[in-house]
Write a protein that holds these residues in place. Structure first.
Motif, PDB file in Angstrom:
ATOM      1  N   HIS A  73       0.802  -1.247   0.066  1.00 22.78           N
ATOM      2  CA  HIS A  73       0.151  -0.178   0.007  1.00 22.78           C
ATOM      3  C   HIS A  73       0.909   1.344   0.170  1.00 22.78           C
ATOM      4  N   ASP A  74       2.087   1.389   0.468  1.00 23.07           N
ATOM      5  CA  ASP A  74       2.952   2.287   0.579  1.00 23.07           C
ATOM      6  C   ASP A  74       4.248   2.139  -0.468  1.00 23.07           C
TER       7      ASP A  74
ATOM      8  N   SER B  39       2.249   1.204  -9.731  1.00 26.61           N
ATOM      9  CA  SER B  39       1.958  -0.157 -10.345  1.00 26.61           C
ATOM     10  C   SER B  39       2.033  -1.139  -8.892  1.00 26.61           C
ATOM     11  N   GLY B  40       2.931  -0.985  -8.150  1.00 29.99           N
ATOM     12  CA  GLY B  40       2.969  -1.532  -6.761  1.00 29.99           C
ATOM     13  C   GLY B  40       1.785  -1.367  -5.912  1.00 29.99           C
TER      14      GLY B  40
ATOM     15  N   ALA C  52      -1.008  -4.236  -4.963  1.00 29.83           N
ATOM     16  CA  ALA C  52      -1.149  -4.736  -3.712  1.00 29.83           C
ATOM     17  C   ALA C  52      -2.844  -4.794  -3.317  1.00 29.83           C
ATOM     18  N   LEU C  53      -3.587  -3.913  -4.122  1.00 25.90           N
ATOM     19  CA  LEU C  53      -5.128  -4.224  -4.063  1.00 25.90           C
ATOM     20  C   LEU C  53      -5.477  -5.400  -4.377  1.00 25.90           C
ATOM     21  N   SER C  54      -5.260  -5.878  -5.649  1.00 28.28           N
ATOM     22  CA  SER C  54      -5.416  -7.001  -6.130  1.00 28.28           C
ATOM     23  C   SER C  54      -4.909  -8.325  -5.345  1.00 28.28           C
ATOM     24  N   ASP C  55      -3.754  -8.208  -4.839  1.00 27.61           N
ATOM     25  CA  ASP C  55      -2.834  -9.200  -3.993  1.00 27.61           C
ATOM     26  C   ASP C  55      -3.682  -9.297  -2.912  1.00 27.61           C
TER      27      ASP C  55
END
Length: 294
Positions: free
Chosen positions: A109-110, A115-116, A120-123
């Motif tokens: 989230h940080d 892209s990261g 993270a949302l989809s992970d």
């Protein structure tokens, strides 16, 4: 019973390498392709082709029906979480047992790049999907260097806005073989695991240039450039503005030391060391060689 594996992003670099890595395995392969994106490649590699678009949830059901395992690769872009959500929902409705998802190194989230943060949302959604899941987070691809092959062939130089960044870059072939290993193993073996995949050593682009030079038998030089110059080059080649912005964020993060890391995960999954950039340079030397040269 033979398992059916659905490959999304089937015409891209990573999924193409994955279908090659799965060749000869006891699985039934399906490939999800967009209308007009070209189905010949996946079909030639033994996959049954289904037309659908992760942007359009209504188009996905036929491809997911009867599938046990999904390789989930979403395009880079602001709609990536929506694309992943559509795929996960289609998988749940079809009774899919396992999702193996391609994320990115440092997804959080940080993360210092959009892209990261989007990955993270989809992970997180994948972790809570109710199916077995595994997440692969690969580092910078050695195959990205092929984008510079024309310059290397023509001038013996290549330019990136990475300053003196040191990166634990990975060969896509190793990523694909790790994904194949996970997909071919018992679904419980890798459930709940997030694997960060890197090459064997962290390298500067000066060191990459030297390895390319050794493979080619001539001098290759890395020329660092500023963000504006690199952005202009990317836009001039038709790269969308959002992607150019994302790559600039990655470059700044790498230049700050964010990418200076390696793991032993590839060796742990494959039982052998990951390919070195020297292997990549040797195997792809022809791409960096001027036309007509031996």
């Amino acid at each position: 019973m033979t398992r059916t594996v659905l490959i999304t992003g089937a015409t891209g670099t990573v999924s193409t390498a994955l279908t090659k890595a799965l060749a000869g395995a006891d699985v039934d392969l399906r490939a999800l392709v967009r209308e007009g994106s070209g189905a010949d490649g996946p079909r030639e590699r033994g996959a049954e082709v289904f037309v659908g678009d992760l942007d359009d949830a209504r188009s996905l059901a036929p491809a997911f029906e009867g599938v046990q395992d999904v390789w989930l690769l979403t395009p880079n872009g602001p709609r990536a979480p929506e694309n992943a959500m559509n795929a996960v929902w289609a998988a749940r409705r079809a009774g899919v047992e396992r999702v193996v998802r391609l994320s990115v190194v440092g997804a959080a989230h940080d993360a210092p790049n959009r892209s990261g943060r989007l990955h993270a949302l989809s992970d997180r959604e994948t972790e809570r999907c109710g199916m077995r899941w595994t997440i692969l987070r690969p580092h910078w691809f050695m195959q990205n260097l092929l984008n510079e092959a024309g310059d290397v062939a023509a001038t013996g130089t290549f330019s990136l806005n990475m300053a003196s960044a040191r990166i634990g870059m990975i060969d896509v072939r190793d990523l694909a073989e790790c994904a194949a290993r996970v997909l071919l193993d018992d679904p419980d073996r890798h459930h709940g695991q997030t694997y960060t995949l890197t090459g064997p050593r962290s390298l500067t682009f000066d060191e990459v240039a030297r390895e390319l030079g050794r493979a080619l038998g001539r001098s290759v030089t890395y020329l660092p450039v500023g963000d504006d110059a690199r952005r202009g080059t990317l836009l001039g080649h038709g790269v969308p503005g959002w992607i150019a912005d994302m790559l600039e964020e990655y470059a700044r993060a790498y230049a700050s030391g964010w990418g200076d890391l390696t793991t032993g995960t590839v060796a742990g999954l494959l039982g052998r060391p990951p390919r070195d950039v020297s292997d990549f340079a040797r195997d792809h030397a022809a791409a960096f060689t001027p036309a007509g040269d031996d």
